[in-house]
Design a protein around this motif. Structure first.
Motif, PDB file in Angstrom:
ATOM      1  N   GLU A  73     -13.301 -41.715  -7.433  1.00 35.57           N
ATOM      2  CA  GLU A  73     -13.109 -40.268  -7.386  1.00 35.57           C
ATOM      3  C   GLU A  73     -14.096 -39.527  -8.280  1.00 35.57           C
ATOM      4  O   GLU A  73     -14.320 -38.337  -8.109  1.00 35.57           O
ATOM      5  CB  GLU A  73     -11.668 -39.917  -7.776  1.00 35.57           C
ATOM      6  CG  GLU A  73     -10.654 -40.416  -6.764  1.00 35.57           C
ATOM      7  CD  GLU A  73      -9.251 -39.918  -7.053  1.00 35.57           C
ATOM      8  OE1 GLU A  73      -9.104 -38.715  -7.385  1.00 35.57           O
ATOM      9  OE2 GLU A  73      -8.319 -40.721  -6.942  1.00 35.57           O
ATOM     10  N   PHE A  74     -14.705 -40.217  -9.226  1.00 31.31           N
ATOM     11  CA  PHE A  74     -15.662 -39.591 -10.122  1.00 31.31           C
ATOM     12  C   PHE A  74     -17.049 -39.464  -9.482  1.00 31.31           C
ATOM     13  O   PHE A  74     -17.812 -38.571  -9.845  1.00 31.31           O
ATOM     14  CB  PHE A  74     -15.784 -40.399 -11.427  1.00 31.31           C
ATOM     15  CG  PHE A  74     -14.567 -40.334 -12.292  1.00 31.31           C
ATOM     16  CD1 PHE A  74     -14.412 -39.316 -13.221  1.00 31.31           C
ATOM     17  CD2 PHE A  74     -13.575 -41.301 -12.197  1.00 31.31           C
ATOM     18  CE1 PHE A  74     -13.290 -39.266 -14.033  1.00 31.31           C
ATOM     19  CE2 PHE A  74     -12.452 -41.247 -13.003  1.00 31.31           C
ATOM     20  CZ  PHE A  74     -12.300 -40.223 -13.920  1.00 31.31           C
ATOM     21  N   LYS A  75     -17.388 -40.367  -8.563  1.00 28.21           N
ATOM     22  CA  LYS A  75     -18.745 -40.424  -8.030  1.00 28.21           C
ATOM     23  C   LYS A  75     -19.220 -39.111  -7.401  1.00 28.21           C
ATOM     24  O   LYS A  75     -20.284 -38.610  -7.778  1.00 28.21           O
ATOM     25  CB  LYS A  75     -18.868 -41.565  -7.027  1.00 28.21           C
ATOM     26  CG  LYS A  75     -18.815 -42.936  -7.642  1.00 28.21           C
ATOM     27  CD  LYS A  75     -18.946 -43.974  -6.544  1.00 28.21           C
ATOM     28  CE  LYS A  75     -18.828 -45.367  -7.070  1.00 28.21           C
ATOM     29  NZ  LYS A  75     -18.984 -46.368  -6.009  1.00 28.21           N
ATOM     30  N   PRO A  76     -18.494 -38.527  -6.435  1.00 27.26           N
ATOM     31  CA  PRO A  76     -19.023 -37.301  -5.823  1.00 27.26           C
ATOM     32  C   PRO A  76     -19.130 -36.152  -6.824  1.00 27.26           C
ATOM     33  O   PRO A  76     -20.040 -35.331  -6.736  1.00 27.26           O
ATOM     34  CB  PRO A  76     -18.025 -36.979  -4.706  1.00 27.26           C
ATOM     35  CG  PRO A  76     -16.820 -37.798  -4.980  1.00 27.26           C
ATOM     36  CD  PRO A  76     -17.247 -38.951  -5.813  1.00 27.26           C
ATOM     37  N   VAL A  77     -18.246 -36.123  -7.795  1.00 18.75           N
ATOM     38  CA  VAL A  77     -18.281 -35.046  -8.789  1.00 18.75           C
ATOM     39  C   VAL A  77     -19.484 -35.227  -9.715  1.00 18.75           C
ATOM     40  O   VAL A  77     -20.152 -34.245 -10.076  1.00 18.75           O
ATOM     41  CB  VAL A  77     -16.952 -34.982  -9.581  1.00 18.75           C
ATOM     42  CG1 VAL A  77     -16.956 -33.828 -10.559  1.00 18.75           C
ATOM     43  CG2 VAL A  77     -15.770 -34.860  -8.633  1.00 18.75           C
ATOM     44  N   ILE A  78     -19.802 -36.464 -10.078  1.00 18.17           N
ATOM     45  CA  ILE A  78     -20.987 -36.729 -10.902  1.00 18.17           C
ATOM     46  C   ILE A  78     -22.241 -36.270 -10.165  1.00 18.17           C
ATOM     47  O   ILE A  78     -23.095 -35.573 -10.729  1.00 18.17           O
ATOM     48  CB  ILE A  78     -21.083 -38.225 -11.270  1.00 18.17           C
ATOM     49  CG1 ILE A  78     -19.969 -38.615 -12.242  1.00 18.17           C
ATOM     50  CG2 ILE A  78     -22.446 -38.552 -11.873  1.00 18.17           C
ATOM     51  CD1 ILE A  78     -19.848 -40.108 -12.488  1.00 18.17           C
ATOM     52  N   VAL A  79     -22.350 -36.633  -8.894  1.00 21.15           N
ATOM     53  CA  VAL A  79     -23.513 -36.236  -8.097  1.00 21.15           C
ATOM     54  C   VAL A  79     -23.587 -34.720  -7.997  1.00 21.15           C
ATOM     55  O   VAL A  79     -24.656 -34.121  -8.174  1.00 21.15           O
ATOM     56  CB  VAL A  79     -23.463 -36.896  -6.700  1.00 21.15           C
ATOM     57  CG1 VAL A  79     -24.535 -36.343  -5.786  1.00 21.15           C
ATOM     58  CG2 VAL A  79     -23.593 -38.407  -6.816  1.00 21.15           C
ATOM     59  N   GLN A  83     -26.603 -32.397  -9.334  1.00 14.79           N
ATOM     60  CA  GLN A  83     -27.350 -31.579  -8.378  1.00 14.79           C
ATOM     61  C   GLN A  83     -27.404 -30.126  -8.849  1.00 14.79           C
ATOM     62  O   GLN A  83     -28.446 -29.483  -8.782  1.00 14.79           O
ATOM     63  CB  GLN A  83     -26.730 -31.663  -6.984  1.00 14.79           C
ATOM     64  CG  GLN A  83     -27.032 -32.960  -6.266  1.00 14.79           C
ATOM     65  CD  GLN A  83     -26.330 -33.068  -4.928  1.00 14.79           C
ATOM     66  OE1 GLN A  83     -25.341 -32.390  -4.674  1.00 14.79           O
ATOM     67  NE2 GLN A  83     -26.835 -33.959  -4.082  1.00 14.79           N
ATOM     68  N   GLU A  84     -26.286 -29.617  -9.338  1.00  8.03           N
ATOM     69  CA  GLU A  84     -26.237 -28.237  -9.827  1.00  8.03           C
ATOM     70  C   GLU A  84     -27.098 -28.055 -11.077  1.00  8.03           C
ATOM     71  O   GLU A  84     -27.583 -26.955 -11.345  1.00  8.03           O
ATOM     72  CB  GLU A  84     -24.794 -27.829 -10.118  1.00  8.03           C
ATOM     73  CG  GLU A  84     -23.953 -27.688  -8.867  1.00  8.03           C
ATOM     74  CD  GLU A  84     -22.479 -27.468  -9.170  1.00  8.03           C
ATOM     75  OE1 GLU A  84     -22.095 -27.345 -10.359  1.00  8.03           O
ATOM     76  OE2 GLU A  84     -21.699 -27.437  -8.205  1.00  8.03           O
ATOM     77  N   ALA A  85     -27.289 -29.122 -11.850  1.00  8.30           N
ATOM     78  CA  ALA A  85     -28.094 -29.060 -13.071  1.00  8.30           C
ATOM     79  C   ALA A  85     -29.573 -29.314 -12.787  1.00  8.30           C
ATOM     80  O   ALA A  85     -30.361 -29.434 -13.727  1.00  8.30           O
ATOM     81  CB  ALA A  85     -27.572 -30.061 -14.094  1.00  8.30           C
ATOM     82  N   GLY A  86     -29.956 -29.431 -11.523  1.00  9.36           N
ATOM     83  CA  GLY A  86     -31.350 -29.664 -11.195  1.00  9.36           C
ATOM     84  C   GLY A  86     -31.703 -31.137 -11.104  1.00  9.36           C
ATOM     85  O   GLY A  86     -32.871 -31.490 -11.041  1.00  9.36           O
ATOM     86  N   ARG A 154     -30.434 -35.845  -2.232  1.00  7.57           N
ATOM     87  CA  ARG A 154     -30.154 -35.564  -0.807  1.00  7.57           C
ATOM     88  C   ARG A 154     -28.713 -35.866  -0.428  1.00  7.57           C
ATOM     89  O   ARG A 154     -28.232 -35.402   0.587  1.00  7.57           O
ATOM     90  CB  ARG A 154     -31.090 -36.380   0.079  1.00  7.57           C
ATOM     91  CG  ARG A 154     -32.531 -35.952   0.029  1.00  7.57           C
ATOM     92  CD  ARG A 154     -33.351 -36.660   1.102  1.00  7.57           C
ATOM     93  NE  ARG A 154     -33.302 -38.123   0.967  1.00  7.57           N
ATOM     94  CZ  ARG A 154     -34.157 -38.842   0.273  1.00  7.57           C
ATOM     95  NH1 ARG A 154     -35.134 -38.263  -0.364  1.00  7.57           N
ATOM     96  NH2 ARG A 154     -34.046 -40.154   0.235  1.00  7.57           N
ATOM     97  N   SER A 155     -28.023 -36.697  -1.209  1.00  4.85           N
ATOM     98  CA  SER A 155     -26.666 -37.141  -0.821  1.00  4.85           C
ATOM     99  C   SER A 155     -25.646 -36.032  -1.049  1.00  4.85           C
ATOM    100  O   SER A 155     -25.926 -35.010  -1.673  1.00  4.85           O
ATOM    101  CB  SER A 155     -26.270 -38.378  -1.603  1.00  4.85           C
ATOM    102  OG  SER A 155     -26.087 -38.062  -2.951  1.00  4.85           O
TER     103      SER A 155
END
Length: 156
Positions: A73-79, A83-86, A154-155
Motif C-alpha cells: 500500500e505504500f508503493k503507489p504513494v511513494i511514487v 513524482q510531485e517533487a520532480g 512514467r508509472s
C-alpha cells in the motif's frame, strides 16, 4: 594357546586393539508420524479428522484482520510523492508526506516500535522503497535521497 593372542601386540584378543570387532552402528530412531489435525464440529454437528497431508482438507484461511498496513500500500504513494517533487526528494521528507497521506490508512500496529527501534510503518515504507528499487522504478543516488528512474516517472 597361541591363537588367543594377537600376533601384533602379544596381548589377548579380548584386550588388544587388533582383535576387537568393529563398533556396532548406532540404532536410528524410527521416523515420527505426521501429526493428526482435528477439526472442530461442523455446522451439521459431526466432527471429522484429517491428516496433515490429506488432499481434501482446504488450506487454512487467515481470518484475523491484519494488525499492520501491508507494504504494497505504500508503493503507489511513494511514487506519487516523488513524482510531485520532480522525481527526487530526501527520504525524511518522503516519509513525512507518507505519514500525512496515509494517516487514515495506517493501523494501530503500524505505530508500534519494532525491534530496530523504528516505528513499524516507516520500516514497511523502507521495504516498499526497496521493492520499487528492485523493480527498477526507484534509485538512491546518494544516502538519504530517494529518486525515481525514468520508468518510475512514467508509472502510476
Amino acid at each position: 594357546m597361541a591363537e588367543d593372542y594377537c600376533e601384533h601386540c602379544d596381548l589377548p584378543f579380548s584386550t588388544c586393539i587388533h582383535g576387537r570387532p568393529p563398533a556396532p552402528e548406532p540404532v536410528k530412531a524410527p521416523p515420527k508420524a505426521s501429526p493428526v489435525r482435528r477439526r472442530t464440529a461442523s455446522a451439521s454437528g459431526s466432527a471429522s479428522r484429517t491428516t496433515a497431508g490429506s488432499a481434501s482438507a482446504p488450506a487454512p484461511v487467515r481470518t484475523a484482520p491484519r494488525r499492520r498496513t501491508d507494504k504494497a500500500e505504500f508503493k503507489p504513494v511513494i511514487v506519487e510523492v516523488l513524482q510531485e517533487a520532480g522525481g527526487e526528494q530526501e527520504a525524511d521528507l518522503v516519509l513525512a508526506a507518507l505519514e500525512e497521506r496515509l494517516a487514515e490508512v495506517l493501523k494501530p500496529g503500524d505505530h508500534e516500535t519494532g525491534p530496530t527501534g523504528e516505528v513499524r510503518w516507516r520500516t514497511a515504507a523502507r521495504w516498499a522503497r526497496k521493492e520499487l528499487a528492485d523493480d527498477g522504478l526507484l534509485v538512491a543516488p546518494q544516502p538519504g535521497v530517494w529518486a525515481l528512474t525514468a520508468e518510475g516517472m512514467r508509472s502510476l
